[in-house]
Design an enzyme around this catalytic site. Structure first.
Site, mmCIF file in Angstrom:
data_model
loop_
_atom_site.group_PDB
_atom_site.id
_atom_site.type_symbol
_atom_site.label_atom_id
_atom_site.label_comp_id
_atom_site.label_asym_id
_atom_site.label_seq_id
_atom_site.Cartn_x
_atom_site.Cartn_y
_atom_site.Cartn_z
ATOM 1 C CD1 TRP A 369 -5.802 -0.694 -4.132
ATOM 2 C CD2 TRP A 369 -7.666 -0.112 -3.042
ATOM 3 N NE1 TRP A 369 -5.988 0.660 -4.320
ATOM 4 C CE2 TRP A 369 -7.125 1.037 -3.661
ATOM 5 C CE3 TRP A 369 -8.843 0.018 -2.305
ATOM 6 C CZ2 TRP A 369 -7.713 2.289 -3.562
ATOM 7 C CZ3 TRP A 369 -9.438 1.263 -2.201
ATOM 8 C CH2 TRP A 369 -8.882 2.383 -2.827
ATOM 9 C CG HIS A 370 -9.793 -1.267 1.405
ATOM 10 N ND1 HIS A 370 -10.460 -1.776 0.312
ATOM 11 C CD2 HIS A 370 -10.330 -0.043 1.643
ATOM 12 C CE1 HIS A 370 -11.371 -0.896 -0.083
ATOM 13 N NE2 HIS A 370 -11.313 0.157 0.691
ATOM 14 N N GLY A 371 -5.732 -3.333 2.536
ATOM 15 C CA GLY A 371 -4.696 -3.697 3.494
ATOM 16 C C GLY A 371 -4.691 -5.188 3.756
#
Length: 589
Positions: A369-371
């Site tokens: 989700w963050h990358g």
């Protein structure tokens, strides 16, 4: 406007995009003041007002027109998939389809960002899309829960369930709600719906027949402007801290010669200062975004009667957390709720409890989700191991530090816990902040990989028999305290003191205050177990089938100060071996 932003950027050294983002967060606060004066749902006006400023932010100020189109398309597709899933009774397939599509879109944009070598400080659509992913997946699961009987839902699911899929306009108002569009927090649709219908608030008090009664009109409780101003000032304070110290206390400084050649303890302290400073930019963004939500009214929490529903960070709890669970529970609160409700609980088979596998899947989801940068994955996998260590330590270690009446031991345990937790988190977030594997490993190497050793060595020790040994000690400890109860003494009266599970041999008996500062001698050199007394579950001495115990009889001195105490029964040969009897409440006669 552009020239002013560029001048401010040159003056402060802050990238122009980040200055625009901060400006929009601050501009959201006065815009949010109008929400209470809009007509309540079913009018479309509150939904349009919730979304249109966000459209201007993205397209007119941040120049993210393509990004806006992608967000709009993602939201509309999710809405259509959910409607189709409900009509065709897709069950659990529907929310997982929405999750897969939303996360897939987010990951694809991260890949494009990586290939285009977009700088980390440049603002793109990713942050808004991260918030939207939370909203779309939580909305899908809420609709899924709305098709189930209440008996199959837990209280959180019952509170957020959606029985009927709303229209597209209310749904887009929820998705593009501008106070939380840029930096969160992401609310459930049930919260948003109760906000626009005013059912979130309290009924107005009116007078009828000379009595105050509840009226029909819903009013926003007072205090939102004052609370919003405080949170905004807090955010501005942390902006100042970050602007002043982010260049001086950067993790990359540990690779520079003037810091790299210092002692381990200097670099250890520097790393922890760098971690603290790195967090302040998140504190700033979340506090200002919370301020806009508070002043709009959606930040009101009817359960507490306070404006704390929009809080995304508990700064004091995070910085003084004695363990990883408390710390993680205090960070990015609404994202944690999403991970718990939409991932952690959902990947667990019905009828079973979530375990290590569920936790690791949740951490990996959080990383994605963050990358796609592998540094995120490295940080969150390390976080999973640290949380596993914290959970095991809490079960096996903590009870040994909190027997009555030894708060000093508990305080020492908590202080040590704070130091270990902070030094651990400031180590494992290095990849998250550096976003370069090679640099991250070099920074870790500069401090001797202390965070890895501090986590892996205890975990290995537990696996090699340490857990079993500590479990045995806990059983002995539990047996020692199994027969404790609360007893009240009054000065001047004669009392009989008895204890079970005594240390072996001759013992000294004393009364110790709950704060550990005051002790009174009761008896020295008495047998740990008497030959003539037996205890039987509180029914008295000499009972048939009773347990062997120790006993003394005293008159409570008038000089003893009232308070909460416990009787310590310590072995004379080994004073560290201490047993306890009842907890004593001492009062004046």
């Amino acid at each position: 406007m552009t020239s002013l932003v560029l001048q401010a950027s040159a003056l402060t050294g802050t990238p122009p995009d980040q200055l625009r983002l901060v400006g929009l967060l601050l501009f959201s606060i006065p815009l949010s003041l109008l929400f209470p004066y809009l007509p309540a749902d079913p009018s479309y006006l509150p939904h349009l007002y919730a979304a249109l400023p966000g459209v201007y932010f993205l397209c007119g100020v941040l120049d993210l027109r393509r990004g806006f189109v992608e967000l709009l398309a993602s939201a509309v597709v999710a809405w259509l998939v959910i409607r189709h899933g409900v009509r065709n009774k897709k069950g659990r397939e529907m929310p997982w389809m929405v999750f897969g599509a939303a996360m897939g879109h987010l990951v694809a944009n991260d890949v494009l960002r990586h290939l285009s070598k977009t700088a980390p400080q440049d603002v793109d659509i990713s942050a808004c899309q991260m918030v939207l992913v939370i909203k779309l997946t939580s909305f899908a699961w809420s609709v899924h829960d709305g098709q189930l009987p209440d008996a199959e839902l837990d209280p959180t699911q019952r509170a957020s369930k959606i029985v009927e899929v709303p229209g597209l306009v209310p749904f887009l108002g929820y998705c593009f709600f501008f106070p939380s569009l840029l930096a969160g927090p992401a609310f459930t649709f049930a919260t948003y719906q109760s906000f626009v219908t005013r059912s979130l608030f309290v009924k107005e008090m009116t007078r009828k027949d000379n009595k105050e009664v509840l009226g029909e009109k819903m009013v926003i409780p007072p205090g939102r402007r004052r609370k919003a101003a405080k949170r905004c000032l807090t955010g501005l304070f942390y902006i100042g801290v970050y602007a002043l110290f982010s260049s001086k206390f950067s993790y990359f400084k540990l690779l520079e010669r003037d810091v790299a050649t210092r002692s381990f303890f200097y670099k250890f302290a520097f790393m922890n200062c760098a971690g603290l400073v790195a967090r302040t930019k998140y504190y700033a963004a979340w506090c200002i975004a919370e301020s806009a939500c508070i002043v709009s009214g959606i930040g009101y929490n009817p359960a507490t009667g306070s404006y704390d529903a929009a809080r995304n960070i508990r700064i004091r709890s995070f910085e003084l957390a004695p363990n990883f669970k408390t710390m993680l529970d205090s960070w990015n609160l609404h994202t944690n709720v999403w991970l718990r409700e939409c991932i952690y609980k959902r990947v667990t088979k019905p009828g079973t409890k979530p375990g290590f596998a569920s936790a690791q899947i949740t951490f990996i989801t959080s990383a994605l989700w963050h990358g796609i940068n592998p540094c995120y994955l490295l940080t969150f996998i390390m976080g999973g191991f640290y949380q596993a260590l914290a959970t095991t330590s809490s079960i096996l270690h903590r009870p040994s530090f909190i027997p009555p009446p030894q708060p000093p031991r508990k305080w020492a345990y908590d202080i040590l816990g704070v130091l270990c937790t902070q030094s651990g988190i400031n180590f494992i977030v290095v990849p998250f902040c550096a976003l370069e594997i090679r640099s991250s490993l070099a920074i870790w190497r500069s401090v001797g990989y202390y965070g890895i050793w501090a986590c892996l060595v205890p975990l290995i020790a537990f696996r090699l028999g340490g857990a079993k040994h500590l479990s045995k000690l806990l059983k002995i400890r539990d047996a020692r305290y199994a027969d404790q109860c609360q007893v009240t003494w009054k000065t001047g009266e004669e009392v009989q003191i008895n204890w079970l599970n005594s240390p072996p041999g001759v013992v000294n008996v004393q009364l110790a205050s709950s704060d550990g500062k005051t002790t009174y001698p009761i008896a020295n050199g008495v047998p740990g177990t008497t030959s003539y007394e037996k205890c039987d579950g509180g029914t008295g001495f000499g009972q048939k089938g009773g347990k062997p115990c120790g006993a003394v009889r005293i008159a409570v001195p008038a000089a003893w100060v009232p308070g909460t105490y416990s009787v310590n029964v310590a072995s004379v040969s080994d004073p560290k071996t201490i047993g306890y009897t009842d907890t004593i409440t001492l009062s004046k006669k």
